[in-house]
Design a protein around this motif. Structure first.
Motif, PDB file in Angstrom:
ATOM      1  N   ASP A  74     -16.779  -2.395  18.091  1.00 14.69           N
ATOM      2  CA  ASP A  74     -15.942  -2.589  19.271  1.00 14.69           C
ATOM      3  C   ASP A  74     -15.715  -4.074  19.533  1.00 14.69           C
ATOM      4  OD1 ASP A  74     -15.851   0.233  20.327  1.00 14.69           O
ATOM      5  OD2 ASP A  74     -18.020  -0.073  20.250  1.00 14.69           O
ATOM      6  N   PRO A  75     -14.549  -4.419  20.101  1.00 12.47           N
ATOM      7  CA  PRO A  75     -14.333  -5.809  20.516  1.00 12.47           C
ATOM      8  C   PRO A  75     -15.150  -6.076  21.780  1.00 12.47           C
ATOM      9  CG  PRO A  75     -12.478  -4.477  21.189  1.00 12.47           C
ATOM     10  CD  PRO A  75     -13.391  -3.579  20.405  1.00 12.47           C
ATOM     11  N   ARG A  76     -15.426  -7.328  22.059  1.00 13.90           N
ATOM     12  CA  ARG A  76     -16.110  -7.699  23.298  1.00 13.90           C
ATOM     13  C   ARG A  76     -15.078  -8.019  24.357  1.00 13.90           C
ATOM     14  NH1 ARG A  76     -21.125 -11.110  21.059  1.00 13.90           N
ATOM     15  NH2 ARG A  76     -22.383  -9.310  20.503  1.00 13.90           N
ATOM     16  N   LEU A  77     -15.282  -7.457  25.528  1.00 18.28           N
ATOM     17  CA  LEU A  77     -14.393  -7.670  26.653  1.00 18.28           C
ATOM     18  C   LEU A  77     -14.276  -9.161  26.950  1.00 18.28           C
ATOM     19  CD1 LEU A  77     -12.710  -6.242  28.820  1.00 18.28           C
ATOM     20  CD2 LEU A  77     -14.740  -6.266  30.269  1.00 18.28           C
ATOM     21  N   GLY A  78     -13.062  -9.645  27.033  1.00 14.45           N
ATOM     22  CA  GLY A  78     -12.816 -11.036  27.386  1.00 14.45           C
ATOM     23  C   GLY A  78     -12.895 -12.029  26.240  1.00 14.45           C
ATOM     24  N   GLU A  79     -13.286 -11.579  25.054  1.00 13.91           N
ATOM     25  CA  GLU A  79     -13.339 -12.503  23.923  1.00 13.91           C
ATOM     26  C   GLU A  79     -11.911 -12.808  23.476  1.00 13.91           C
ATOM     27  OE1 GLU A  79     -16.610 -12.675  20.863  1.00 13.91           O
ATOM     28  OE2 GLU A  79     -15.003 -11.756  19.692  1.00 13.91           O
ATOM     29  N   PRO A  80     -11.601 -14.085  23.261  1.00 13.43           N
ATOM     30  CA  PRO A  80     -10.220 -14.447  22.903  1.00 13.43           C
ATOM     31  C   PRO A  80      -9.801 -13.886  21.546  1.00 13.43           C
ATOM     32  CG  PRO A  80     -11.659 -16.371  22.768  1.00 13.43           C
ATOM     33  CD  PRO A  80     -12.479 -15.238  23.313  1.00 13.43           C
ATOM     34  N   ARG A  81      -8.500 -13.665  21.440  1.00  9.40           N
ATOM     35  CA  ARG A  81      -7.898 -13.204  20.180  1.00  9.40           C
ATOM     36  C   ARG A  81      -6.826 -14.194  19.779  1.00  9.40           C
ATOM     37  NH1 ARG A  81      -7.149  -7.031  22.188  1.00  9.40           N
ATOM     38  NH2 ARG A  81      -9.357  -6.558  22.278  1.00  9.40           N
ATOM     39  N   THR A  82      -6.723 -14.415  18.495  1.00 14.77           N
ATOM     40  CA  THR A  82      -5.713 -15.312  17.961  1.00 14.77           C
ATOM     41  C   THR A  82      -4.548 -14.473  17.452  1.00 14.77           C
ATOM     42  OG1 THR A  82      -7.475 -16.773  17.234  1.00 14.77           O
ATOM     43  CG2 THR A  82      -5.303 -17.165  16.298  1.00 14.77           C
ATOM     44  N   PRO A  83      -3.352 -14.668  17.980  1.00 11.78           N
ATOM     45  CA  PRO A  83      -2.213 -13.880  17.484  1.00 11.78           C
ATOM     46  C   PRO A  83      -1.804 -14.325  16.082  1.00 11.78           C
ATOM     47  CG  PRO A  83      -1.475 -15.494  19.078  1.00 11.78           C
ATOM     48  CD  PRO A  83      -2.973 -15.601  19.022  1.00 11.78           C
ATOM     49  N   GLY A  84      -1.173 -13.412  15.369  1.00 10.80           N
ATOM     50  CA  GLY A  84      -0.622 -13.765  14.069  1.00 10.80           C
ATOM     51  C   GLY A  84      -1.543 -13.472  12.910  1.00 10.80           C
ATOM     52  N   PRO A  85      -1.145 -13.896  11.726  1.00 14.69           N
ATOM     53  CA  PRO A  85      -1.917 -13.595  10.527  1.00 14.69           C
ATOM     54  C   PRO A  85      -3.278 -14.294  10.524  1.00 14.69           C
ATOM     55  CG  PRO A  85       0.028 -14.896   9.976  1.00 14.69           C
ATOM     56  CD  PRO A  85       0.056 -14.630  11.447  1.00 14.69           C
ATOM     57  N   GLY A  86      -4.178 -13.746   9.692  1.00 14.69           N
ATOM     58  CA  GLY A  86      -5.530 -14.283   9.581  1.00 14.69           C
ATOM     59  C   GLY A  86      -6.494 -13.447  10.407  1.00 14.69           C
ATOM     60  N   VAL A  87      -7.693 -13.992  10.634  1.00 15.15           N
ATOM     61  CA  VAL A  87      -8.688 -13.291  11.438  1.00 15.15           C
ATOM     62  C   VAL A  87      -8.342 -13.501  12.909  1.00 15.15           C
ATOM     63  CG1 VAL A  87     -11.122 -13.096  12.033  1.00 15.15           C
ATOM     64  CG2 VAL A  87     -10.460 -13.519   9.657  1.00 15.15           C
ATOM     65  N   SER A  88      -8.003 -12.423  13.564  1.00 19.58           N
ATOM     66  CA  SER A  88      -7.514 -12.451  14.943  1.00 19.58           C
ATOM     67  C   SER A  88      -8.632 -12.272  15.970  1.00 19.58           C
ATOM     68  CB  SER A  88      -6.485 -11.343  15.106  1.00 19.58           C
ATOM     69  OG  SER A  88      -6.138 -11.164  16.447  1.00 19.58           O
ATOM     70  N   CYS A  89      -9.654 -11.455  15.606  1.00 15.34           N
ATOM     71  CA  CYS A  89     -10.716 -11.137  16.558  1.00 15.34           C
ATOM     72  C   CYS A  89     -11.943 -10.650  15.797  1.00 15.34           C
ATOM     73  CB  CYS A  89     -10.240 -10.076  17.544  1.00 15.34           C
ATOM     74  SG  CYS A  89      -9.777  -8.508  16.788  1.00 15.34           S
ATOM     75  N   ARG A  90     -12.971 -10.322  16.552  1.00 11.97           N
ATOM     76  CA  ARG A  90     -14.192  -9.767  15.980  1.00 11.97           C
ATOM     77  C   ARG A  90     -14.465  -8.416  16.610  1.00 11.97           C
ATOM     78  NH1 ARG A  90     -18.385 -14.859  15.915  1.00 11.97           N
ATOM     79  NH2 ARG A  90     -17.200 -16.059  14.384  1.00 11.97           N
ATOM     80  N   PHE A  91     -14.972  -7.498  15.789  1.00 13.72           N
ATOM     81  CA  PHE A  91     -15.474  -6.211  16.258  1.00 13.72           C
ATOM     82  C   PHE A  91     -16.975  -6.228  16.009  1.00 13.72           C
ATOM     83  CE2 PHE A  91     -11.498  -3.312  15.477  1.00 13.72           C
ATOM     84  CZ  PHE A  91     -10.822  -3.982  16.476  1.00 13.72           C
ATOM     85  N   TYR A  92     -17.752  -5.877  17.035  1.00 12.74           N
ATOM     86  CA  TYR A  92     -19.208  -5.935  16.962  1.00 12.74           C
ATOM     87  C   TYR A  92     -19.798  -4.542  16.807  1.00 12.74           C
ATOM     88  CZ  TYR A  92     -18.526 -10.699  18.494  1.00 12.74           C
ATOM     89  OH  TYR A  92     -18.111 -12.011  18.564  1.00 12.74           O
ATOM     90  N   TYR A  93     -20.804  -4.453  15.968  1.00 11.88           N
ATOM     91  CA  TYR A  93     -21.498  -3.203  15.705  1.00 11.88           C
ATOM     92  C   TYR A  93     -22.085  -2.645  16.993  1.00 11.88           C
ATOM     93  CZ  TYR A  93     -25.160  -0.137  13.813  1.00 11.88           C
ATOM     94  OH  TYR A  93     -25.966   0.918  13.530  1.00 11.88           O
ATOM     95  N   SER A  94     -21.860  -1.353  17.256  1.00 15.95           N
ATOM     96  CA  SER A  94     -22.406  -0.742  18.461  1.00 15.95           C
ATOM     97  C   SER A  94     -23.186   0.538  18.183  1.00 15.95           C
ATOM     98  CB  SER A  94     -21.286  -0.467  19.466  1.00 15.95           C
ATOM     99  OG  SER A  94     -20.329   0.419  18.932  1.00 15.95           O
ATOM    100  N   GLY A  95     -23.316   0.939  16.924  1.00 17.64           N
ATOM    101  CA  GLY A  95     -24.108   2.124  16.595  1.00 17.64           C
ATOM    102  C   GLY A  95     -23.519   2.905  15.433  1.00 17.64           C
ATOM    103  N   GLU A  96     -24.110   4.077  15.199  1.00 15.08           N
ATOM    104  CA  GLU A  96     -23.667   4.944  14.106  1.00 15.08           C
ATOM    105  C   GLU A  96     -23.639   6.386  14.574  1.00 15.08           C
ATOM    106  OE1 GLU A  96     -25.612   4.185  10.322  1.00 15.08           O
ATOM    107  OE2 GLU A  96     -26.126   2.183  11.050  1.00 15.08           O
ATOM    108  N   THR A  97     -22.836   7.176  13.905  1.00 16.37           N
ATOM    109  CA  THR A  97     -22.729   8.601  14.216  1.00 16.37           C
ATOM    110  C   THR A  97     -22.453   9.368  12.931  1.00 16.37           C
ATOM    111  OG1 THR A  97     -21.682  10.194  15.691  1.00 16.37           O
ATOM    112  CG2 THR A  97     -20.243   8.516  14.735  1.00 16.37           C
ATOM    113  N   LEU A  98     -22.677  10.654  12.980  1.00 16.86           N
ATOM    114  CA  LEU A  98     -22.388  11.508  11.818  1.00 16.86           C
ATOM    115  C   LEU A  98     -20.930  11.803  11.722  1.00 16.86           C
ATOM    116  CD1 LEU A  98     -25.332  14.013  12.065  1.00 16.86           C
ATOM    117  CD2 LEU A  98     -25.036  12.188  10.411  1.00 16.86           C
TER     118      LEU A  98
END
Length: 98
Positions: A74-98
């Protein structure tokens, strides 16, 4: 970092490790996966709507606690995102499911 983690770093989720070009393409937009079994992979989010990015993802993986299950990121609330090509944001591990 172990050998398996080094194999993942900088690759795009869904590309095989023996793919001749498993890395990102310059005209695409990516989220970096942080933590969990897919740490270091990039997820192609090119043309995703903001609401889709906000929802996070459940990605199939054989590397987690439940082989064939899903790793949740999941993304973190309020974390900035960069528009356009390249790495725009980060998604952080929050768990696992079947």
């Amino acid at each position: 970092m172990n050998g398996g983690e080094q194999l993942l770093r900088g690759r795009v989720y869904g590309h095989d490790h023996d793919d001749p070009n498993p890395g990102p393409l310059p005209h695409r937009t990516y989220a970096e996966l942080v933590g969990g079994p897919l740490d270091g992979l990039l997820l192609d989010i090119h043309r995703w709507r903001t609401v889709e990015v906000d929802d996070g993802v459940a990605l199939v993986t054989e590397l987690g606690r439940f082989p064939g299950g899903r790793a949740l990121y999941d993304p973190r609330l309020g974390e900035p995102r960069t528009p356009g090509p390249g790495v725009s944001c980060r998604f952080y591990y929050s768990g696992e499911t079947l």
